[in-house]
Scaffold this motif. Structure first.
Motif, PDB file in Angstrom:
ATOM      1  N   PHE A   1       0.824  -1.213   0.000  1.00 49.75           N
ATOM      2  CA  PHE A   1       0.000   0.000   0.000  1.00 49.75           C
ATOM      3  C   PHE A   1       0.859   1.264   0.000  1.00 49.75           C
ATOM      4  CE2 PHE A   1      -3.597  -2.501   2.212  1.00 49.75           C
ATOM      5  CZ  PHE A   1      -4.166  -2.814   0.983  1.00 49.75           C
ATOM      6  N   ILE A   2       1.963   1.248   0.750  1.00 51.82           N
ATOM      7  CA  ILE A   2       2.842   2.428   0.794  1.00 51.82           C
ATOM      8  C   ILE A   2       3.380   2.734  -0.603  1.00 51.82           C
ATOM      9  CG2 ILE A   2       5.111   3.255   1.564  1.00 51.82           C
ATOM     10  CD1 ILE A   2       4.523   1.976   4.276  1.00 51.82           C
ATOM     11  N   ASP A   3       3.806   1.700  -1.309  1.00 57.67           N
ATOM     12  CA  ASP A   3       4.327   1.917  -2.660  1.00 57.67           C
ATOM     13  C   ASP A   3       3.241   2.432  -3.602  1.00 57.67           C
ATOM     14  OD1 ASP A   3       6.921   1.260  -2.060  1.00 57.67           O
ATOM     15  OD2 ASP A   3       6.781  -0.811  -2.755  1.00 57.67           O
ATOM     16  N   VAL A   4       2.026   1.912  -3.454  1.00 58.63           N
ATOM     17  CA  VAL A   4       0.909   2.357  -4.302  1.00 58.63           C
ATOM     18  C   VAL A   4       0.587   3.827  -4.032  1.00 58.63           C
ATOM     19  CG1 VAL A   4      -1.559   2.110  -4.775  1.00 58.63           C
ATOM     20  CG2 VAL A   4      -0.118   0.077  -4.579  1.00 58.63           C
ATOM     21  N   PHE A   5       0.451   4.182  -2.755  1.00 58.59           N
ATOM     22  CA  PHE A   5       0.130   5.569  -2.411  1.00 58.59           C
ATOM     23  C   PHE A   5       1.281   6.512  -2.759  1.00 58.59           C
ATOM     24  CE2 PHE A   5      -2.974   3.677   0.746  1.00 58.59           C
ATOM     25  CZ  PHE A   5      -4.096   4.117   0.066  1.00 58.59           C
ATOM     26  N   ASN A   6       2.510   6.016  -2.630  1.00 57.14           N
ATOM     27  CA  ASN A   6       3.663   6.842  -2.975  1.00 57.14           C
ATOM     28  C   ASN A   6       3.659   7.176  -4.469  1.00 57.14           C
ATOM     29  OD1 ASN A   6       6.071   8.169  -2.067  1.00 57.14           O
ATOM     30  ND2 ASN A   6       7.279   6.581  -3.067  1.00 57.14           N
ATOM     31  N   TRP A   7       3.126   6.271  -5.256  1.00 51.19           N
ATOM     32  CA  TRP A   7       3.004   6.495  -6.694  1.00 51.19           C
ATOM     33  C   TRP A   7       1.815   7.410  -7.016  1.00 51.19           C
ATOM     34  CZ3 TRP A   7      -0.870   4.485 -10.147  1.00 51.19           C
ATOM     35  CH2 TRP A   7      -0.602   4.723 -11.504  1.00 51.19           C
ATOM     36  N   LEU A   8       0.719   7.255  -6.262  1.00 56.87           N
ATOM     37  CA  LEU A   8      -0.495   8.020  -6.533  1.00 56.87           C
ATOM     38  C   LEU A   8      -0.402   9.480  -6.071  1.00 56.87           C
ATOM     39  CD1 LEU A   8      -3.300   5.444  -5.575  1.00 56.87           C
ATOM     40  CD2 LEU A   8      -2.721   6.260  -7.869  1.00 56.87           C
ATOM     41  N   LEU A   9       0.194   9.692  -4.892  1.00 59.93           N
ATOM     42  CA  LEU A   9       0.252  11.048  -4.344  1.00 59.93           C
ATOM     43  C   LEU A   9       1.372  11.848  -5.002  1.00 59.93           C
ATOM     44  CD1 LEU A   9      -0.247  10.392  -0.511  1.00 59.93           C
ATOM     45  CD2 LEU A   9      -1.957  11.092  -2.197  1.00 59.93           C
ATOM     46  N   PRO A  10       1.103  13.086  -5.371  1.00 63.29           N
ATOM     47  CA  PRO A  10       2.143  13.902  -6.023  1.00 63.29           C
ATOM     48  C   PRO A  10       3.210  14.346  -5.022  1.00 63.29           C
ATOM     49  CG  PRO A  10       0.193  15.233  -5.588  1.00 63.29           C
ATOM     50  CD  PRO A  10      -0.177  13.825  -5.227  1.00 63.29           C
ATOM     51  N   ASP A  11       4.407  14.574  -5.524  1.00 61.84           N
ATOM     52  CA  ASP A  11       5.471  15.145  -4.691  1.00 61.84           C
ATOM     53  C   ASP A  11       5.145  16.611  -4.390  1.00 61.84           C
ATOM     54  OD1 ASP A  11       6.952  12.798  -4.673  1.00 61.84           O
ATOM     55  OD2 ASP A  11       8.045  13.341  -6.495  1.00 61.84           O
ATOM     56  N   ILE A  12       5.447  17.032  -3.176  1.00 59.19           N
ATOM     57  CA  ILE A  12       5.180  18.409  -2.755  1.00 59.19           C
ATOM     58  C   ILE A  12       6.518  19.077  -2.456  1.00 59.19           C
ATOM     59  CG2 ILE A  12       4.066  19.864  -1.016  1.00 59.19           C
ATOM     60  CD1 ILE A  12       2.014  17.615  -0.654  1.00 59.19           C
ATOM     61  N   HIS A  13       6.730  20.266  -3.010  1.00 54.16           N
ATOM     62  CA  HIS A  13       8.048  20.889  -2.922  1.00 54.16           C
ATOM     63  C   HIS A  13       8.109  22.095  -1.991  1.00 54.16           C
ATOM     64  CE1 HIS A  13       9.302  18.247  -6.169  1.00 54.16           C
ATOM     65  NE2 HIS A  13       8.243  18.630  -6.874  1.00 54.16           N
ATOM     66  N   THR A  14       6.960  22.664  -1.638  1.00 56.18           N
ATOM     67  CA  THR A  14       6.979  23.834  -0.759  1.00 56.18           C
ATOM     68  C   THR A  14       6.936  23.396   0.704  1.00 56.18           C
ATOM     69  OG1 THR A  14       4.561  24.078  -0.685  1.00 56.18           O
ATOM     70  CG2 THR A  14       5.723  25.136  -2.507  1.00 56.18           C
ATOM     71  N   LEU A  15       7.548  24.182   1.571  1.00 53.41           N
ATOM     72  CA  LEU A  15       7.566  23.867   2.994  1.00 53.41           C
ATOM     73  C   LEU A  15       6.156  23.889   3.578  1.00 53.41           C
ATOM     74  CD1 LEU A  15       9.085  23.268   5.594  1.00 53.41           C
ATOM     75  CD2 LEU A  15       9.437  25.737   5.883  1.00 53.41           C
ATOM     76  N   VAL A  16       5.336  24.861   3.159  1.00 56.60           N
ATOM     77  CA  VAL A  16       3.960  24.949   3.660  1.00 56.60           C
ATOM     78  C   VAL A  16       3.170  23.704   3.268  1.00 56.60           C
ATOM     79  CG1 VAL A  16       1.774  26.195   3.479  1.00 56.60           C
ATOM     80  CG2 VAL A  16       3.917  27.470   3.669  1.00 56.60           C
ATOM     81  N   GLY A  17       3.298  23.313   2.000  1.00 56.68           N
ATOM     82  CA  GLY A  17       2.584  22.131   1.521  1.00 56.68           C
ATOM     83  C   GLY A  17       3.031  20.872   2.241  1.00 56.68           C
ATOM     84  N   GLN A  18       4.332  20.731   2.447  1.00 57.50           N
ATOM     85  CA  GLN A  18       4.847  19.547   3.140  1.00 57.50           C
ATOM     86  C   GLN A  18       4.401  19.538   4.606  1.00 57.50           C
ATOM     87  OE1 GLN A  18       8.831  18.220   2.732  1.00 57.50           O
ATOM     88  NE2 GLN A  18       8.906  18.510   0.520  1.00 57.50           N
ATOM     89  N   THR A  19       4.352  20.704   5.216  1.00 58.03           N
ATOM     90  CA  THR A  19       3.897  20.778   6.613  1.00 58.03           C
ATOM     91  C   THR A  19       2.440  20.346   6.733  1.00 58.03           C
ATOM     92  OG1 THR A  19       5.423  22.610   7.073  1.00 58.03           O
ATOM     93  CG2 THR A  19       3.582  22.301   8.599  1.00 58.03           C
ATOM     94  N   ILE A  20       1.602  20.817   5.817  1.00 62.53           N
ATOM     95  CA  ILE A  20       0.181  20.481   5.856  1.00 62.53           C
ATOM     96  C   ILE A  20      -0.024  18.984   5.662  1.00 62.53           C
ATOM     97  CG2 ILE A  20      -2.022  20.733   4.637  1.00 62.53           C
ATOM     98  CD1 ILE A  20      -1.182  23.650   4.050  1.00 62.53           C
ATOM     99  N   ILE A  21       0.613  18.402   4.637  1.00 58.22           N
ATOM    100  CA  ILE A  21       0.395  16.980   4.377  1.00 58.22           C
ATOM    101  C   ILE A  21       1.003  16.133   5.497  1.00 58.22           C
ATOM    102  CG2 ILE A  21       2.485  16.508   3.010  1.00 58.22           C
ATOM    103  CD1 ILE A  21       0.653  14.833   1.158  1.00 58.22           C
TER     104      ILE A  21
END
Length: 212
Positions: free
Chosen positions: A89-109
């Motif tokens: 499941f981790i590999d599947v979700f890692n593929w499905l979820l987009p990479d986030i590059h901003t600090l604010v976005g990473q903090t929220i997720i």
């Protein structure tokens, strides 16, 4: 009884999916750091390839075999499924979820990922189908060493985080947050999930969830 059996497994499988989603969300916010075991898995992935989920499966398998040898007892089916499916499941979700590059976005997720992880644990543990490999290791050490769960869990996570950090895994304030807060949130999430399961199956006695 059949209804109870089916719903216990539904909760178990859904819980593992939710837990895996939460783990992946924290990995996507890894600038803050990630959970101790995930630090190790990411470090192994960055050094030796394969995938993060695959390393989760490999380390889980090693732990299961070791604990089975110590206990001289075959683990429950749920323990094996936990080892295998969470990694997938981790590999599947890692593929499905987009990479986030901003600090604010990473903090929220990351923050939402911690909450999702905790409720994933609550959902998958509530039906009592089988503990995960790492939880089984913790319980064995508690029994063999005669010290508290808190000390054993903290000790394991510190050792694992240091190993992962030495391999280049992302350690940060988020690692500390996960180590300190997950248990606190699960403390509230688990009884909520257990009450929901009992309500769905039309039972009030929690003993029905202890039957194998």
């Amino acid at each position: 009884m059949r209804k109870i059996f089916i719903w216990r497994w539904v909760f178990f499988l859904v819980g593992m999916m939710v837990l895996s989603l939460g783990i992946t969300m924290t990995i996507k916010g890894q600038r803050l750091g990630i959970g101790p075991w995930d630090v190790l898995h990411v470090g192994l992935y960055e050094n030796f390839g394969l995938s993060i989920g695959t390393w989760g499966i490999i380390t889980g398998f090693i732990i299961i075999v070791t604990t089975a040898a110590v206990l001289k007892q075959w683990p429950q089916l749920g323990t094996w499924l936990n080892m295998l499916l969470i990694g997938i499941f981790i590999d599947v979700f890692n593929w499905l979820l987009p990479d986030i590059h901003t600090l604010v976005g990473q903090t929220i997720i990351f923050v939402f990922g911690v909450l999702v992880m905790a409720y994933g644990v609550g959902i998958y543990v509530s039906p009592n189908v089988g503990a995960g490999p790492r939880d089984s290791l913790m319980l064995i050490l508690v029994e063999k060493l005669g010290i508290s769960v808190k000390i054993v869990r903290t000790g394991i996570e510190v050792i694992v985080a240091v190993l992962g950090w030495l391999l280049g895994g992302p350690v940060g304030i988020g690692t500390v947050v996960i180590a300190l807060l997950i248990g606190q949130i699960v403390h509230y999430a688990l009884p909520q999930c257990r009450r929901l399961l009992l309500k769905i199956v039309g039972e009030e006695d929690e003993d029905v969830l202890l039957r194998k």
